[in-house]
Design an enzyme around this catalytic site. Structure first.
Site, PDB file in Angstrom:
ATOM      1  CG  HIS A  24      14.446   4.973  -2.541  1.00  0.00           C
ATOM      2  ND1 HIS A  24      13.837   5.833  -3.424  1.00  0.00           N
ATOM      3  CD2 HIS A  24      13.460   4.577  -1.696  1.00  0.00           C
ATOM      4  CE1 HIS A  24      12.564   5.946  -3.107  1.00  0.00           C
ATOM      5  NE2 HIS A  24      12.305   5.190  -2.072  1.00  0.00           N
ATOM      6  CE1 TYR A  53       9.151   7.671  -3.764  1.00  0.00           C
ATOM      7  CE2 TYR A  53       8.980   9.766  -2.614  1.00  0.00           C
ATOM      8  CZ  TYR A  53       9.194   8.404  -2.591  1.00  0.00           C
ATOM      9  OH  TYR A  53       9.439   7.789  -1.388  1.00  0.00           O
ATOM     10  CG  ASP A  66      10.677  11.757   2.040  1.00  0.00           C
ATOM     11  OD1 ASP A  66      11.769  11.581   2.617  1.00  0.00           O
ATOM     12  OD2 ASP A  66      10.182  10.905   1.273  1.00  0.00           O
ATOM     13  CE  LYS A 109      12.944   8.785   0.453  1.00  0.00           C
ATOM     14  NZ  LYS A 109      11.786   9.411  -0.204  1.00  0.00           N
TER      15      LYS A 109
HETATM   16  P1  NAD Z   1       1.002   7.168   4.132  1.00  0.00           P
HETATM   17  O1  NAD Z   1       0.990   6.167   5.222  1.00  0.00           O
HETATM   18  O2  NAD Z   1       1.494   8.526   4.393  1.00  0.00           O
HETATM   19  O3  NAD Z   1      -0.493   7.206   3.593  1.00  0.00           O
HETATM   20  C1  NAD Z   1      -0.867   7.992   2.502  1.00  0.00           C
HETATM   21  C2  NAD Z   1      -2.318   7.692   2.151  1.00  0.00           C
HETATM   22  O4  NAD Z   1      -3.172   8.080   3.202  1.00  0.00           O
HETATM   23  C3  NAD Z   1      -2.741   8.463   0.913  1.00  0.00           C
HETATM   24  O5  NAD Z   1      -3.584   7.658   0.147  1.00  0.00           O
HETATM   25  C4  NAD Z   1      -3.495   9.641   1.499  1.00  0.00           C
HETATM   26  O6  NAD Z   1      -4.455  10.137   0.627  1.00  0.00           O
HETATM   27  C5  NAD Z   1      -4.118   9.047   2.739  1.00  0.00           C
HETATM   28  N1  NAD Z   1      -4.289  10.049   3.789  1.00  0.00           N
HETATM   29  C6  NAD Z   1      -3.348  10.903   4.262  1.00  0.00           C
HETATM   30  N2  NAD Z   1      -3.866  11.666   5.243  1.00  0.00           N
HETATM   31  C7  NAD Z   1      -5.147  11.283   5.401  1.00  0.00           C
HETATM   32  C8  NAD Z   1      -6.197  11.700   6.248  1.00  0.00           C
HETATM   33  N3  NAD Z   1      -6.001  12.660   7.146  1.00  0.00           N
HETATM   34  N4  NAD Z   1      -7.410  11.088   6.140  1.00  0.00           N
HETATM   35  C9  NAD Z   1      -7.609  10.108   5.236  1.00  0.00           C
HETATM   36  N5  NAD Z   1      -6.647   9.673   4.389  1.00  0.00           N
HETATM   37  C10 NAD Z   1      -5.432  10.246   4.468  1.00  0.00           C
HETATM   38  O7  NAD Z   1       1.753   6.468   2.898  1.00  0.00           O
HETATM   39  P2  NAD Z   1       3.008   6.743   1.964  1.00  0.00           P
HETATM   40  O8  NAD Z   1       2.737   7.828   1.007  1.00  0.00           O
HETATM   41  O9  NAD Z   1       3.361   5.406   1.424  1.00  0.00           O
HETATM   42  O10 NAD Z   1       4.191   7.187   2.957  1.00  0.00           O
HETATM   43  C11 NAD Z   1       4.485   8.544   3.271  1.00  0.00           C
HETATM   44  C12 NAD Z   1       5.723   9.027   2.566  1.00  0.00           C
HETATM   45  O11 NAD Z   1       6.843   8.214   2.903  1.00  0.00           O
HETATM   46  C13 NAD Z   1       5.674   8.920   1.036  1.00  0.00           C
HETATM   47  O12 NAD Z   1       4.869   9.893   0.438  1.00  0.00           O
HETATM   48  C14 NAD Z   1       7.136   9.024   0.690  1.00  0.00           C
HETATM   49  O13 NAD Z   1       7.559  10.366   0.756  1.00  0.00           O
HETATM   50  C15 NAD Z   1       7.755   8.177   1.799  1.00  0.00           C
HETATM   51  N6  NAD Z   1       7.968   6.767   1.401  1.00  0.00           N
HETATM   52  C16 NAD Z   1       9.241   6.292   1.374  1.00  0.00           C
HETATM   53  C17 NAD Z   1       9.490   4.973   1.028  1.00  0.00           C
HETATM   54  C18 NAD Z   1      10.886   4.458   1.032  1.00  0.00           C
HETATM   55  O14 NAD Z   1      11.126   3.367   0.519  1.00  0.00           O
HETATM   56  N7  NAD Z   1      11.830   5.188   1.559  1.00  0.00           N
HETATM   57  C19 NAD Z   1       8.433   4.118   0.680  1.00  0.00           C
HETATM   58  C20 NAD Z   1       7.140   4.625   0.712  1.00  0.00           C
HETATM   59  C21 NAD Z   1       6.919   5.940   1.099  1.00  0.00           C
END
Ligand code: NAD
Length: 278
Positions: A114, A56, A51, A81
């Site tokens: 988005h 990004y 994704d 997106k």
């Molecule tokens: P997330 O909830 O996936 O959390 C990511 C964080 O958690 C990072 O700092 C990572 O290092 C940490 N992490 C991941 N696995 C871990 C583990 N096993 N142990 C400890 N820490 C861990 O947050 P996100 O990146 O905001 O969301 C996931 C994805 O969703 C994004 O990468 C993106 O692709 C998408 N996204 C979309 C929108 C949107 O508006 N459509 C907004 C935000 C994110």
């Protein structure tokens, strides 16, 4: 109840396309080697869904990682997106070509609006419908659309969005929106499923994790799937990419799914779709 099998399992979208229900998020994964490695490790682990988004600024690395993975393009579900300042009909068509070019691909599996930019998203959707009809995208959807945005969109759209990607975690469940999407065959998808890392400090989930002999991340991600929600946790660290996907050897009881549901505080960590200024 949707069936969950393994990391390559899919949920069927309303047009019949199978969307792998577990993917890699790459928001804040740096363009270049960092994102290339993350994508390669994920695919090696068995992930078949990535994704990204034009905002990004890492689409090139995502495309490169997929190329270097040695797995065929057709076997990976690639999502991007259209960003807010590209919304509108012609501008979206152009933005789409830009994303494809950076990814080095001929088509996308899923293209999302988005954010619901007021006065713009209906025109943007028309562009997505055109690209979909032309076979340039296998599925089209939205992100950050609340019920009223969806109702407004489908009033004039010819195609109902196949996906709605929303902030979703134990403190923001939005069960009514999820139920609305399910009723309209719009696949619900979680962003920030791990609350951008803040989920790890919740004691009640630590207790659940001990009960199942799994990590907090694994319990929360498994809860997503058992609720029929596609999930895309982000990490650029190999061990975490591997560990996050290790959720197919256990199942949460119905009571524990309900317990996680009940943690809802309607608390956002990201922007509010009804009140954003970007
Ligand atoms: P997330 O909830 O996936 O959390 C990511 C964080 O958690 C990072 O700092 C990572 O290092 C940490 N992490 C991941 N696995 C871990 C583990 N096993 N142990 C400890 N820490 C861990 O947050 P996100 O990146 O905001 O969301 C996931 C994805 O969703 C994004 O990468 C993106 O692709 C998408 N996204 C979309 C929108 C949107 O508006 N459509 C907004 C935000 C994110």
């Amino acid at each position: 109840m949707k069936t969950i099998t393994d990391l390559r399992g899919t949920f069927a979208l309303h047009n019949g396309v199978g969307m792998p229900y577990f993917g890699l998020g790459v928001y804040l994964s740096k363009e270049g080697q960092e994102v290339i490695n993350a994508v390669k490790w994920a695919i090696k682990t068995g992930y078949r869904h990535v994704d990204t988004a034009s905002v990004y600024k890492n689409e090139e690395g995502v495309g490169e990682g997929i190329k270097q993975s040695g797995i065929a393009r057709e076997d990976i579900f690639v999502v991007s997106k259209v960003w807010n300042n590209d919304q509108g009909y012609e501008t979206t068509l152009r933005a789409f070509e830009g994303s494809l070019k950076r990814l080095g691909m001929e088509y996308l599996d899923l293209y999302l609006i988005h954010w619901p930019v007021a006065g713009k998203y209906k025109e943007t959707w028309k562009a997505l419908e055109k690209l979909y009809r032309e076979g340039r995208i296998r599925a089209i959807g939205v992100s950050n659309f609340l019920k009223h945005h969806l109702e407004d969109l489908v009033e004039t759209s010819e195609i109902v969005p196949m996906v709605n990607q929303m902030e979703f975690h134990p403190y923001l469940v939005q069960q009514e929106l999820l139920a609305y999407c399910t009723a309209h065959k719009i696949q619900y998808e979680a962003w920030s499923p791990l609350m951008q890392g803040k989920v790890f400090g919740i004691e009640a989930i630590q207790t659940l994790a001990r009960k199942y002999g799994k990590s907090v991340a694994q319990v929360v991600l498994r809860w997503n799937l058992q609720k029929g929600v596609v999930t895309i946790p982000k990490s650029s660290k190999k061990e975490r990419i591997v560990a996050n996907a290790n959720i197919f050897d256990f199942a949460l009881s119905e009571e524990d799914v309900a317990l996680l549901d009940a943690m809802d505080r309607r608390q956002r960590f990201g922007p509010d779709p009804d009140n954003f200024d970007f």
